[in-house]
Design a protein around this motif. Sequence first.
Motif, mmCIF file in Angstrom:
data_model
loop_
_atom_site.group_PDB
_atom_site.id
_atom_site.type_symbol
_atom_site.label_atom_id
_atom_site.label_comp_id
_atom_site.label_asym_id
_atom_site.label_seq_id
_atom_site.Cartn_x
_atom_site.Cartn_y
_atom_site.Cartn_z
ATOM 1 N N CYS A 204 -21.686 59.716 17.921
ATOM 2 C CA CYS A 204 -21.652 58.758 19.026
ATOM 3 C C CYS A 204 -20.229 58.538 19.525
ATOM 4 O O CYS A 204 -19.988 58.410 20.722
ATOM 5 N N ALA A 205 -19.262 58.509 18.591
ATOM 6 C CA ALA A 205 -17.853 58.349 18.989
ATOM 7 C C ALA A 205 -17.391 59.540 19.827
ATOM 8 O O ALA A 205 -16.660 59.386 20.814
ATOM 9 N N PHE A 206 -17.835 60.726 19.445
ATOM 10 C CA PHE A 206 -17.498 61.930 20.207
ATOM 11 C C PHE A 206 -18.058 61.830 21.632
ATOM 12 O O PHE A 206 -17.378 62.146 22.616
ATOM 13 N N GLY A 207 -19.303 61.365 21.751
ATOM 14 C CA GLY A 207 -19.921 61.217 23.072
ATOM 15 C C GLY A 207 -19.187 60.216 23.937
ATOM 16 O O GLY A 207 -18.936 60.451 25.124
ATOM 17 N N VAL A 208 -18.818 59.073 23.367
ATOM 18 C CA VAL A 208 -18.089 58.050 24.121
ATOM 19 C C VAL A 208 -16.732 58.583 24.581
ATOM 20 O O VAL A 208 -16.305 58.353 25.718
ATOM 21 N N ALA A 209 -16.046 59.326 23.703
ATOM 22 C CA ALA A 209 -14.725 59.876 24.062
ATOM 23 C C ALA A 209 -14.828 60.827 25.253
ATOM 24 O O ALA A 209 -13.970 60.835 26.140
ATOM 25 N N LEU A 210 -15.888 61.625 25.298
ATOM 26 C CA LEU A 210 -16.079 62.532 26.431
ATOM 27 C C LEU A 210 -16.230 61.755 27.737
ATOM 28 O O LEU A 210 -15.682 62.141 28.773
ATOM 29 N N HIS A 211 -16.952 60.659 27.694
ATOM 30 C CA HIS A 211 -17.148 59.861 28.905
ATOM 31 C C HIS A 211 -15.854 59.203 29.369
ATOM 32 O O HIS A 211 -15.550 59.172 30.563
ATOM 33 N N LEU A 212 -15.100 58.653 28.433
ATOM 34 C CA LEU A 212 -13.896 57.916 28.801
ATOM 35 C C LEU A 212 -12.802 58.810 29.361
ATOM 36 O O LEU A 212 -11.903 58.331 30.047
ATOM 37 N N THR A 213 -12.844 60.097 29.074
ATOM 38 C CA THR A 213 -11.811 61.017 29.549
ATOM 39 C C THR A 213 -12.258 61.822 30.765
ATOM 40 O O THR A 213 -11.609 62.792 31.147
ATOM 41 N N GLU A 214 -13.374 61.417 31.384
ATOM 42 C CA GLU A 214 -13.872 62.139 32.549
ATOM 43 C C GLU A 214 -13.005 61.871 33.781
ATOM 44 O O GLU A 214 -12.402 60.798 33.931
ATOM 45 N N SER A 215 -12.941 62.832 34.692
ATOM 46 C CA SER A 215 -12.249 62.678 35.971
ATOM 47 C C SER A 215 -13.042 63.428 37.034
ATOM 48 O O SER A 215 -13.630 64.474 36.761
ATOM 49 N N HIS A 216 -13.046 62.888 38.259
ATOM 50 C CA HIS A 216 -13.830 63.510 39.325
ATOM 51 C C HIS A 216 -13.150 63.256 40.669
ATOM 52 O O HIS A 216 -12.945 62.111 41.062
ATOM 53 N N ALA A 217 -12.776 64.315 41.380
ATOM 54 C CA ALA A 217 -12.129 64.184 42.686
ATOM 55 C C ALA A 217 -12.393 65.436 43.505
ATOM 56 O O ALA A 217 -12.381 66.550 42.973
ATOM 57 N N HIS A 218 -12.637 65.270 44.799
ATOM 58 C CA HIS A 218 -12.826 66.393 45.713
ATOM 59 C C HIS A 218 -12.844 65.859 47.144
ATOM 60 O O HIS A 218 -12.956 64.637 47.368
ATOM 61 N N SER A 219 -12.783 66.756 48.117
ATOM 62 C CA SER A 219 -12.879 66.351 49.516
ATOM 63 C C SER A 219 -14.317 65.950 49.829
ATOM 64 O O SER A 219 -15.263 66.605 49.392
ATOM 65 N N HIS A 220 -14.472 64.886 50.594
ATOM 66 C CA HIS A 220 -15.802 64.422 50.962
ATOM 67 C C HIS A 220 -15.726 63.655 52.278
ATOM 68 O O HIS A 220 -14.654 63.228 52.704
#
Length: 347
Positions: free
Chosen positions: A276-292
């Motif tokens: 569960c800690a591994f799953g939470v860490a993946l979420h907290l380090t997410e980034s998302h950016a693009h032209s829209h």
Amino acid sequence: MSASGRDPFLAGGVLAVLSACAFGASTPLVQHFGHDAGPFTTAALLYGGAAAASVGGRARGARLDREFMVRVLAVALLGAVVAPVALAWGLQRTSGVTAALLLNLEALFTVGLAFVVWREPLGTRVTIAVLAMVAGGVLLVLEGRTASVTAGWGALAVVVATLAWAGDNVVGRPLADRDPASVVRAKGTIGAALALLIAFILRERLPPWRDVLALAACGAVGYGLSLRLYLRAQRLLGAARTGSIFAAGPFLGAAFAWCLGERSGGIATVAAGALCAFGVALHLTESHAHSHTHEAAEHEHAHRHDDGHHTHTHDAYPPGEHSHPHRHEPLAHAHAHGPDLHHRHDH
């Protein structure tokens, strides 16, 4: 970064983590003080406390109009009756550590339902995180059923609670742009009244007054304040990612239960916690950016004028966040964003 130079994942993530901490710390306390109370009585006290704590304060969103009342009733039934009743019943039949960690499954169900209902994009990172969390939940259920039949059913009741709260999160997503205090007050009042009525019909006994006050206090912080923070985070991150980050709360709850003397966890509990800690860490380090591109739109919700999206004028600009009907002109740009009200485009 966002159009204003602020990272929405950081701002929303902090709010979601604070919400998770408030809820997670309350779980072992609810188990302790709700031991002599019926599940419907416990639910009524928790959400009665949440409603009472949401009276007054500055509005942080648009008004909760009558058009939202059906949705409020739905989230009250799911989140303020079914979920806390199932949790209270389960907490009386399984360990605090196991129950606290099992609450991570709320993230799994929220992500899945948000994808189906709102088409929120997931991606490889979120998918791996969800698989890690569900693997941890399976380990805990299996460990509970190995320990005793009663503990196994208690663990499954907690799973039912997480599914109901996930439904609450997804059904209530449009409420995130309303005033959070108004949402919590309405949800808490309706839920507490329904639960109290059922408790009266079933003739559940009232626990000692010390426990009544303690459960109401747990509701004020772990359900009232937590939900207000959750709704503000959901504005920035959407239902799926807010629910995922919220999964950090059960770790605090498990740690708090351990500090209170709960020592029932075994190797499976440790392995589940790591997954569960591994799953939470993946979420907290997410980034998302693009032209829209944003189409022209008219609506009302809480907003600021430094976010790169709200360029309309005022005779006198209000300080900070405020709400009123406003219009957006077409706009094309690129910046970091989550699936908030202005970024629900396809990918």
